[in-house]
Enzyme design. Structure first.
Site, PDB file in Angstrom:
ATOM      1  N   ASP A  36     127.839  57.173  -2.398  1.00 25.95           N
ATOM      2  CA  ASP A  36     127.022  58.231  -2.146  1.00 25.95           C
ATOM      3  C   ASP A  36     125.723  58.050  -3.027  1.00 25.95           C
ATOM      4  O   ASP A  36     125.588  57.663  -4.138  1.00 25.95           O
ATOM      5  CB  ASP A  36     127.805  59.445  -3.029  1.00 25.95           C
ATOM      6  N   THR A  72     127.181  65.961  -0.167  1.00 24.02           N
ATOM      7  CA  THR A  72     128.176  64.818  -0.301  1.00 24.02           C
ATOM      8  C   THR A  72     129.804  65.262   0.349  1.00 24.02           C
ATOM      9  O   THR A  72     129.972  64.367   1.301  1.00 24.02           O
ATOM     10  CB  THR A  72     128.263  64.634  -1.871  1.00 24.02           C
ATOM     11  N   ASN A  93     129.869  71.658  -1.186  1.00 21.79           N
ATOM     12  CA  ASN A  93     130.591  70.710  -2.289  1.00 21.79           C
ATOM     13  C   ASN A  93     131.574  71.699  -3.124  1.00 21.79           C
ATOM     14  O   ASN A  93     132.247  71.165  -3.827  1.00 21.79           O
ATOM     15  CB  ASN A  93     129.309  70.302  -3.273  1.00 21.79           C
TER      16      ASN A  93
END
Length: 141
Positions: A36, A72, A93
């Protein structure tokens, strides 16, 4: 099962088996490595020797398209499922849980089949390190 979901899983499965078929003998291991925030051009900039070796002996995805929102958890979940957030039901998230009146970090209620599940169905063993997106349901493991 909706046709778009079936199509996404079909494409993901076909891609997986295309990679496997590219080898003369089936590979002993398949490693899916994600980082990431690690820009793909960092490989050329820094040429990390171990990553360069993995790339030379395997497959590298240079161009990938993010899902929206570009966060993410939804993006990594889509990566390992081949499904959009509307199918995985993971769109952020964090999320608010009305029952407990709390913010949940890293929602884990994925509704799509993961690549780990597809591999297990095909007879492979799978393992993950710090990758909760591979869990179809929080109670699965």
């Amino acid at each position: 099962m909706k046709s778009s979901f079936k199509k996404a899983i079909g494409i993901l499965t076909a891609l997986l088996f295309t990679v496997i078929a590219a080898f003369a003998a089936p590979p002993k291991y398949i490693l899916l490595l994600t980082a990431d925030g690690f820009r793909t051009d960092y490989i050329e900039w820094y040429q990390p020797p171990n990553l360069m070796k993995l790339i030379a002996e395997g497959t590298r995805v240079v161009h990938a398209t993010n899902v929206f929102p570009t966060l993410t958890t939804p993006n990594m979940t889509s990566l390992v499922t081949g499904a959009y957030p509307r199918t995985t039901t993971i769109a952020a998230n964090t999320e608010y849980d009305h029952e407990t009146d709390q913010i949940i970090h890293g929602p884990r209620h994925n509704k799509a089949t993961t690549i780990a599940e597809t591999l297990r169905t095909a007879g492979w063993r799978t393992a993950a390190v710090n990758h909760f997106m591979l869990k179809h349901d929080v109670n699965e493991y």
